[in-house]
Design a protein around this motif. Structure first.
Motif, PDB file in Angstrom:
ATOM      1  N   GLY A 188      -3.739 -15.033  10.288  1.00 56.66           N
ATOM      2  CA  GLY A 188      -4.639 -13.936  10.615  1.00 56.66           C
ATOM      3  C   GLY A 188      -4.197 -12.998  11.704  1.00 56.66           C
ATOM      4  N   LEU A 189      -2.997 -13.188  12.260  1.00 58.31           N
ATOM      5  CA  LEU A 189      -2.510 -12.274  13.289  1.00 58.31           C
ATOM      6  C   LEU A 189      -1.829 -11.065  12.662  1.00 58.31           C
ATOM      7  N   LYS A 190      -1.928  -9.926  13.324  1.00 60.26           N
ATOM      8  CA  LYS A 190      -1.196  -8.754  12.859  1.00 60.26           C
ATOM      9  C   LYS A 190       0.123  -8.657  13.620  1.00 60.26           C
ATOM     10  N   THR A 191       1.159  -8.227  12.917  1.00 58.59           N
ATOM     11  CA  THR A 191       2.478  -8.109  13.511  1.00 58.59           C
ATOM     12  C   THR A 191       3.244  -7.006  12.797  1.00 58.59           C
ATOM     13  N   TRP A 192       4.173  -6.384  13.501  1.00 53.16           N
ATOM     14  CA  TRP A 192       4.999  -5.338  12.915  1.00 53.16           C
ATOM     15  C   TRP A 192       6.231  -5.980  12.298  1.00 53.16           C
ATOM     16  N   LEU A 193       6.345  -5.876  10.974  1.00 47.74           N
ATOM     17  CA  LEU A 193       7.463  -6.465  10.257  1.00 47.74           C
ATOM     18  C   LEU A 193       8.605  -5.452  10.192  1.00 47.74           C
ATOM     19  N   VAL A 194       9.728  -5.805  10.823  1.00 49.85           N
ATOM     20  CA  VAL A 194      10.901  -4.934  10.890  1.00 49.85           C
ATOM     21  C   VAL A 194      11.913  -5.406   9.854  1.00 49.85           C
ATOM     22  N   THR A 195      12.397  -4.484   8.998  1.00 45.42           N
ATOM     23  CA  THR A 195      13.143  -4.911   7.818  1.00 45.42           C
ATOM     24  C   THR A 195      14.575  -4.389   7.723  1.00 45.42           C
ATOM     25  N   ARG A 196      14.964  -3.423   8.554  1.00 49.04           N
ATOM     26  CA  ARG A 196      16.303  -2.833   8.418  1.00 49.04           C
ATOM     27  C   ARG A 196      17.294  -3.496   9.375  1.00 49.04           C
ATOM     28  N   TYR A 197      18.516  -3.673   8.896  1.00 51.34           N
ATOM     29  CA  TYR A 197      19.522  -4.427   9.639  1.00 51.34           C
ATOM     30  C   TYR A 197      19.756  -3.874  11.042  1.00 51.34           C
ATOM     31  N   GLU A 198      20.029  -2.577  11.164  1.00 55.12           N
ATOM     32  CA  GLU A 198      20.360  -2.005  12.465  1.00 55.12           C
ATOM     33  C   GLU A 198      19.191  -2.123  13.437  1.00 55.12           C
ATOM     34  N   ASP A 199      17.964  -1.906  12.953  1.00 59.07           N
ATOM     35  CA  ASP A 199      16.788  -2.067  13.810  1.00 59.07           C
ATOM     36  C   ASP A 199      16.635  -3.521  14.238  1.00 59.07           C
ATOM     37  N   ALA A 200      16.826  -4.437  13.272  1.00 57.88           N
ATOM     38  CA  ALA A 200      16.694  -5.863  13.572  1.00 57.88           C
ATOM     39  C   ALA A 200      17.688  -6.284  14.643  1.00 57.88           C
ATOM     40  N   LYS A 201      18.932  -5.906  14.471  1.00 54.63           N
ATOM     41  CA  LYS A 201      19.973  -6.285  15.426  1.00 54.63           C
ATOM     42  C   LYS A 201      19.684  -5.710  16.804  1.00 54.63           C
ATOM     43  N   ALA A 248       0.837  -1.203   0.000  1.00 49.14           N
ATOM     44  CA  ALA A 248       0.000   0.000   0.000  1.00 49.14           C
ATOM     45  C   ALA A 248       0.870   1.249   0.000  1.00 49.14           C
ATOM     46  N   SER A 249       0.423   2.280  -0.708  1.00 49.21           N
ATOM     47  CA  SER A 249       1.195   3.515  -0.782  1.00 49.21           C
ATOM     48  C   SER A 249       0.949   4.418   0.424  1.00 49.21           C
ATOM     49  N   ALA A 250      -0.050   4.072   1.231  1.00 49.89           N
ATOM     50  CA  ALA A 250      -0.356   4.885   2.403  1.00 49.89           C
ATOM     51  C   ALA A 250       0.720   4.710   3.468  1.00 49.89           C
ATOM     52  N   ALA A 251       0.652   5.502   4.526  1.00 51.24           N
ATOM     53  CA  ALA A 251       1.621   5.405   5.620  1.00 51.24           C
ATOM     54  C   ALA A 251       1.566   4.019   6.226  1.00 51.24           C
ATOM     55  N   PRO A 252       2.695   3.514   6.745  1.00 52.10           N
ATOM     56  CA  PRO A 252       2.766   2.144   7.198  1.00 52.10           C
ATOM     57  C   PRO A 252       1.819   1.805   8.337  1.00 52.10           C
ATOM     58  N   THR A 253       1.388   2.775   9.122  1.00 52.27           N
ATOM     59  CA  THR A 253       0.499   2.492  10.240  1.00 52.27           C
ATOM     60  C   THR A 253      -0.974   2.525   9.847  1.00 52.27           C
ATOM     61  N   SER A 254      -1.311   2.891   8.594  1.00 55.21           N
ATOM     62  CA  SER A 254      -2.702   3.109   8.232  1.00 55.21           C
ATOM     63  C   SER A 254      -3.400   1.863   7.704  1.00 55.21           C
ATOM     64  N   LYS A 255      -2.645   0.833   7.385  1.00 57.00           N
ATOM     65  CA  LYS A 255      -3.262  -0.335   6.781  1.00 57.00           C
ATOM     66  C   LYS A 255      -2.460  -1.582   7.111  1.00 57.00           C
ATOM     67  N   ILE A 256      -3.191  -2.676   7.313  1.00 56.17           N
ATOM     68  CA  ILE A 256      -2.530  -3.955   7.544  1.00 56.17           C
ATOM     69  C   ILE A 256      -2.258  -4.589   6.182  1.00 56.17           C
ATOM     70  N   LEU A 257      -1.007  -4.801   5.867  1.00 60.12           N
ATOM     71  CA  LEU A 257      -0.624  -5.293   4.553  1.00 60.12           C
ATOM     72  C   LEU A 257      -0.777  -6.804   4.449  1.00 60.12           C
TER      73      LEU A 257
END
Length: 422
Positions: free
Chosen positions: A48-61, A7-16
């Motif tokens: 069916g669960l919602k979760t925050w997907l974290v994708t950047r290396y420094e954040d992940a570590k 989705a092109s909307a802000a990441p918090t506005s829609k469950i992808l």
């Protein structure tokens, strides 16, 4: 290149909704777009669960060691109802709750699903049974097993490497360690596939109960007939008078059995695929066997066998850039995305077995770093080294874009790998 449906909307506005067949086949274009847009996106898992997907290396570590993030699923299970993305699945879960859990409790009491001090106690006890000496002692047995399996296919023109080599080796090794009889391998493979699918099906629920019953009986047998295996060592392990109780033993045996082979199977297949599709890297290894150790780490980075780290949830609100993740919500750390972050790796989509200091997160980071990492590396080095030495003309029997990948939320692995041997 397939256009990822984000989705092109802000990441918090829609469950992808990401986890369709295209994403399973090749998640990297979508993950790259997500990583560029925002440090975290709210997504729906296959069950069916919602979760925050974290994708950047420094954040992940950072999150892998962040004390504001918990892995204690005794608490996390209670957060499930409020974190459903799908109202129908939420209603189904609530209807089932109290009559039948989604996963047998005995399979969830592991160091993987706990925080200190419980994690500290459990890991110390397991470490007493799973030593580097035991791992290194397996080298000749693994080499012999690989030789036997390669001998068995030597006269064939084409094989499915999954069935011929990639699955039998790690599964046989973990069965050696736990003392599981060879005749039980087929049902264990079925149970393991169901339990790691992330689908939460009735079959998976049944598989969890079947696994508990089997492991309970196996542990009872080891108590009566101690053997030179890791399960006996786990039963006998003590630390300042502490021992693993019955439920902890069942759960730990399950963790070692599944985690001890599933991810290594994926490593063997994706490592083979990486070399078959990058002949320049294959030539480097043929000229210098000393590159195999760095090659294994590069295969782990480029396609992490565990695509997403196991469940975590927030103990308090956490801010990542412009995203505020509320307290009491699930976080999924994408090891696949972190492994290809261009801010961490130069030319991240290219296989480069000479890459220095990759510092990949495929085995995790911090207190939950995979205790079986040395065994996985040993198996990868022996299996892939012998395979490409014995069959220098090895090639794909199916075009790369037609290969089938396993439909799993957490695992990144091929369903099969047809190859030509000559």
């Amino acid at each position: 290149m397939r256009e990822p449906h984000v989705a092109s909307a802000a990441p918090t506005s829609k469950i992808l909704e990401l986890f369709d067949s295209d994403f399973i086949s090749d998640p990297h274009p979508t993950l790259a777009k997500l990583r560029e847009e925002s440090p975290a996106h709210l997504v729906a898992t296959p069950n069916g669960l919602k979760t925050w997907l974290v994708t950047r290396y420094e954040d992940a570590k950072a999150l892998l060691t962040d004390p504001r993030v918990s892995k204690d699923m005794r608490v996390g299970y209670g957060l499930v109802p409020q974190n459903f993305a799908d109202p129908e699945k939420q209603a189904h879960f609530q209807a089932q709750r109290g009559t039948r859990k989604q996963f047998a409790t005995e399979l969830s009491t592991t160091m993987l699903d706990s925080d200190p001090p419980d994690h500290t106690r459990l890991r110390k006890l397991v470490a007493k049974a799973f030593t580097m000496r035991q791992v290194e002692a397996l080298r000749p047995r693994i080499t012999e097993l690989v030789t036997e399996l390669l001998d068995a296919i030597e006269d064939r023109d084409e094989v499915d490497l999954m069935d011929a080599l990639s699955f039998p080796v790690p599964f046989t090794v973990i069965c050696w360690l736990l003392g599981v009889p060879p005749e039980d391998r087929d049902k264990f493979r079925r149970w393991s596939n169901l339990l790691t699918s992330g689908q939460g099906s009735e079959e998976a629920l049944d598989a969890s109960q079947d696994m508990v019953g089997y492991l309970r009986a196996l542990i009872a047998d080891k108590r009566e007939n101690p053997a030179d295996d890791m399960l006996t060592a786990l039963i006998e392990a003590t630390d300042e008078g502490e021992k693993l109780d019955e439920i902890e033993l069942i759960s730990m045996a399950f963790l070692l059995l599944v985690a001890g082979h599933e991810t290594t199977v994926n490593l063997l297949n994706t490592g083979t695929l990486a070399l078959l599709t990058n002949p320049d890297q294959r030539a480097l290894l043929a000229a210098d066997a000393g590159l195999w150790d760095s090659a294994i780490d590069e295969f782990l980075r480029i396609d992490a066998p565990l695509a997403n780290a196991t469940w975590r949830f927030t103990l308090e609100p956490i801010r990542l850039g412009d995203v505020l993740i509320p307290k009491g919500e699930f976080i999924t750390i994408s090891l696949s995305a972190a492994g290809r972050d261009p801010k961490r790796y130069t030319d991240p989509d290219r296989v480069d077995i000479t890459r220095k200091n990759s510092g990949h997160l495929a085995f995790g980071h911090g207190i939950h770093h995979c205790i079986g990492a040395p065994l996985a590396r040993l198996e990868g080095r022996i299996v892939l080294g012998e395979l490409f030495r014995r069959f220098p003309r090895l090639s794909l029997a199916t075009p790369k874009d037609e290969l089938s990948w396993r439909p799993s939320f957490n695992l990144r692995g091929l369903a099969s790998l047809p190859v030509r041997l000559r």
